[in-house]
Design an enzyme around this catalytic site. Structure first.
Site, PDB file in Angstrom:
ATOM      1  N   GLU A   1      -4.985   2.443  -4.014  1.00  0.00           N
ATOM      2  CA  GLU A   1      -3.522   2.458  -3.968  1.00  0.00           C
ATOM      3  C   GLU A   1      -2.962   1.158  -3.387  1.00  0.00           C
ATOM      4  O   GLU A   1      -1.793   1.122  -3.027  1.00  0.00           O
ATOM      5  CB  GLU A   1      -3.048   3.660  -3.147  1.00  0.00           C
ATOM      6  CG  GLU A   1      -3.343   3.582  -1.655  1.00  0.00           C
ATOM      7  CD  GLU A   1      -4.724   4.089  -1.292  1.00  0.00           C
ATOM      8  OE1 GLU A   1      -4.971   4.331  -0.112  1.00  0.00           O
ATOM      9  OE2 GLU A   1      -5.575   4.244  -2.194  1.00  0.00           O
TER      10      GLU A   1
ATOM     11  N   ASP B   1       0.850  -1.189   0.000  1.00  0.00           N
ATOM     12  CA  ASP B   1       0.000   0.000   0.000  1.00  0.00           C
ATOM     13  C   ASP B   1       0.894   1.250   0.000  1.00  0.00           C
ATOM     14  O   ASP B   1       1.879   1.316   0.741  1.00  0.00           O
ATOM     15  CB  ASP B   1      -0.900   0.000   1.236  1.00  0.00           C
ATOM     16  CG  ASP B   1      -1.935   1.098   1.168  1.00  0.00           C
ATOM     17  OD1 ASP B   1      -3.007   0.852   0.607  1.00  0.00           O
ATOM     18  OD2 ASP B   1      -1.664   2.204   1.663  1.00  0.00           O
ATOM     19  N   ILE B   2       0.555   2.229  -0.837  1.00  0.00           N
ATOM     20  CA  ILE B   2       1.308   3.488  -0.901  1.00  0.00           C
ATOM     21  C   ILE B   2       0.940   4.335   0.313  1.00  0.00           C
ATOM     22  O   ILE B   2      -0.247   4.568   0.583  1.00  0.00           O
ATOM     23  CB  ILE B   2       1.005   4.238  -2.203  1.00  0.00           C
ATOM     24  CG1 ILE B   2       1.340   3.352  -3.421  1.00  0.00           C
ATOM     25  CG2 ILE B   2       1.782   5.538  -2.281  1.00  0.00           C
ATOM     26  CD1 ILE B   2       0.978   3.987  -4.739  1.00  0.00           C
TER      27      ILE B   2
END
Length: 614
Positions: A489, A446-447
């Site tokens: 994301e 996950d960003i």
């Protein structure tokens, strides 16, 4: 004086006629409005093709009397009926026709209703980027509405549904919370809002909250809910029961809901119920029934995909060409029959001629007939060959387009990675192909602070970051690894035939590459980081109890959330579960951090001095 009286009488008659015409037009408009409201009331129970003729009559009359709002509503209703029955091509064109008329009308409420109908179709077609753009437009228009307008609740509901379809469950929950705070009197809208909130709670794994919301739905809104809402209620109730571990009750609920989907067009609900039944039967150890419903789920999914992407234009053209060709052949046969009759008559006339003349004439006629027959036969073969060639070409084109559509349905349009549909269609085969004493590593990535990038630089810049991030993942992984854009994301990396130690090196390489990579956003260099959680499959949660791959995926997701909670820019990997007795998986997942502190879950991390928060 008589002339003036005549003029005065004529003017009075003209005024009376105009007044009578105006009253007639007003009465006609009221009649059309009443007929339209009655039709809408009749259609509340569901979509019916039988209502299309009456709908078109009302649209024609409304267009005659310039009632453009009714015209727009009738177009949207017919487009929704076509959408429900799989005619996406005409439904899309009718939605855009209504959208053009709404823009000309310059009415914010009509514009919002039309855009929400378009968003419903875009979500049905899985074009989530289009739906997101229309949602942004609806939000901008909604700022001009009054604070107590129930359309604002509609907007929040569709914002939540868009986030739900894209996998952003927390954002969906946030929008629903905002929607619940707005004034609302419409029971059907309240029912939809409550049901969507229950679905989001299920996606977040909070089955207790979901069951509470479903109980409230059943008590308050079951009588006003339409068929689709009742099916979604049954599906959500069965799913929450399955999450609660009550597998037998979940099977009973799912079977009841599945019976309601037969002989209907609700293929998506039918597919979800079949998949749920397969999972429930597998949990109770009835693998034969689980395999049966998994097979039915696969067939339903194929039918659903075929329904969305099947375009029969080329087939209709081929059928038209074939019918036209058959008509030409029939006309030619009639013409030849007429000529044969003329030849017979001519021969009868020449019977009184001399024998020699009859013989030569007969020979000439037969030769002519033979030439005509050969020519006709040649033309017939030529037309048939041409038709077969055209049919073969059209068939090849249809096959190529279907293959292209299938590839698109398995690919994320923004990053070019595989999507969830592809993952769910291939993961079982990868699990079955796993060699003994080899692991598959499920890795959730996950960003960090991605929402801040969207809020600061805009969604277009966020899309560029997602594309660059996907390129980094491709460079840091093997060709045999499976990369999936999980939603928003969040990404999923599946690495077969890999040990936990090798996985640590891969995720550390990914973390460093992302941290060092200069993301260019609107001409500026932005530094991004990512958080990673992973877990191996197979994973033993006790001496004889093995976690399923779905459970391993949830453990990897729990590691991801722990990495974000600890520091971000960190990876946390689950090495093993050491327990003297079997541990219930739901308890293990719910008490993940506590089990890590107790040592029942052994983890590794890139963050030195890791301390698990309470």
């Amino acid at each position: 004086m008589s002339w003036l009286k005549g003029c005065w009488c004529y003017c009075m008659l003209l005024i009376a006629y105009e007044a009578h015409s105006a009253d007639t037009v007003t009465q006609q408009k009221q009649t059309i409005s009443a007929a339209f409201e009655q039709l809408k009331f009749q259609m509340k129970s569901g979509y019916e093709l039988s209502s299309l003729p009456q709908l078109r009559v009302i649209r024609s009359q409304a267009a005659h009397y310039a009632q453009r709002e009714i015209v727009i509503h009738t177009i949207l209703i017919e487009a929704s009926i076509r959408q429900h029955f799989g005619d996406y091509k005409h439904s899309l064109s009718m939605h855009y026709e209504a959208l053009d008329m709404a823009e000309q009308l310059n009415n914010p409420r009509i514009m919002v209703k039309t855009l929400l109908a378009v968003i419903d179709l875009e979500l049905d077609l899985e074009r989530f980027d289009h739906a997101a753009r229309y949602i942004n437009r609806v939000v901008q228009i909604g700022n001009s509405l009054q604070s107590g307008d129930e359309l604002l609740v509609h907007i929040k509901l569709w914002q939540a549904r868009t986030h739900l379809e894209r996998g952003s469950f927390r954002q969906a929950q946030h929008e629903l919370d905002l929607g619940r705070k707005l004034p609302l009197e419409d029971k059907r809208l309240s029912a939809e809002l409550l049901l969507t909130e229950a679905q989001v709670a299920l996606k977040l794994g909070d089955y207790l909250l979901s069951q509470t919301l479903l109980s409230e739905f059943s008590a308050k809104y079951m009588l006003v809910a339409d068929t689709k809402a009742k099916l979604n209620y049954q599906l959500a109730l069965a799913a929450s029961t399955l999450q609660a571990g009550m597998f037998t009750e979940a099977i009973t609920l799912a079977m009841t809901g599945l019976d309601q989907t037969f002989h209907t067009r609700y293929l998506e609900e039918q597919s979800s119920l079949q998949r749920l039944l397969a999972s429930a039967f597998a949990q109770v150890g009835n693998y034969q029934q689980a395999h049966l419903y998994l097979k039915r789920y696969s067939l339903t999914e194929r039918a659903l995909d075929q329904q969305k992407r099947n375009n029969k234009v080329l087939q209709l053209e081929a059928q038209y060409a074939l019918a036209h060709q058959q008509q030409q052949v029939s006309l030619l046969e009639k013409d030849n029959t007429l000529k044969a009759q003329q030849i017979v008559q001519h021969r009868q006339v020449l019977e009184n001629s001399k024998l020699t003349q009859q013989r030569w004439l007969l020979i000439g006629v037969l030769c002519a007939a033979a030439i005509v027959f050969v020519y006709w036969r040649w033309q017939n073969i030529r037309y048939t060959t041409r038709l077969e060639t055209q049919v073969a070409q059209r068939t090849a084109e249809l096959k190529e387009r279907n293959e292209r559509l299938q590839a698109l349905s398995f690919t994320d349009s923004l990053t070019g990675l595989n999507n969830r549909h592809y993952f769910f269609s291939t993961i079982d085969s990868q699990i079955n192909a796993l060699k003994p004493k080899h692991d598959i590593i499920f890795c959730m990535i996950d960003i960090d602070h991605f929402k801040r990038i969207n809020d600061t630089y805009g969604h277009a810049a966020g899309d560029l970051v997602l594309q660059s991030f996907a390129d980094i993942l491709k460079q840091c992984t093997r060709s045999s690894d499976l990369l999936v854009r999980w939603g928003g994301e969040e990404f999923l990396l599946v690495m077969p035939d890999m040990s936990t130690r090798d996985a640590q090196e891969v995720v550390e390489r990914i973390r460093q590459q992302v941290e060092r990579f200069p993301f260019i956003v609107n001409g500026e260099t932005v530094q991004c980081t990512c958080s990673i959680g992973f877990a191996p499959y197979p994973l033993m949660t006790g001496e004889f109890k093995q976690a399923s791959w779905e459970q391993v995926l949830e453990l990897a997701d729990s590691g991801l959330y722990l990495a974000k909670e600890v520091n971000r820019n960190t990876w946390i990997g689950l090495d093993s579960v050491s327990a003297s007795e079997p541990i219930d998986f739901d308890y293990l997942l719910k008490n993940y951090k506590e089990q890590v502190r107790l040592g029942s879950i052994v983890i590794s991390s890139s963050y030195e001095g890791l301390q698990v928060p309470v």
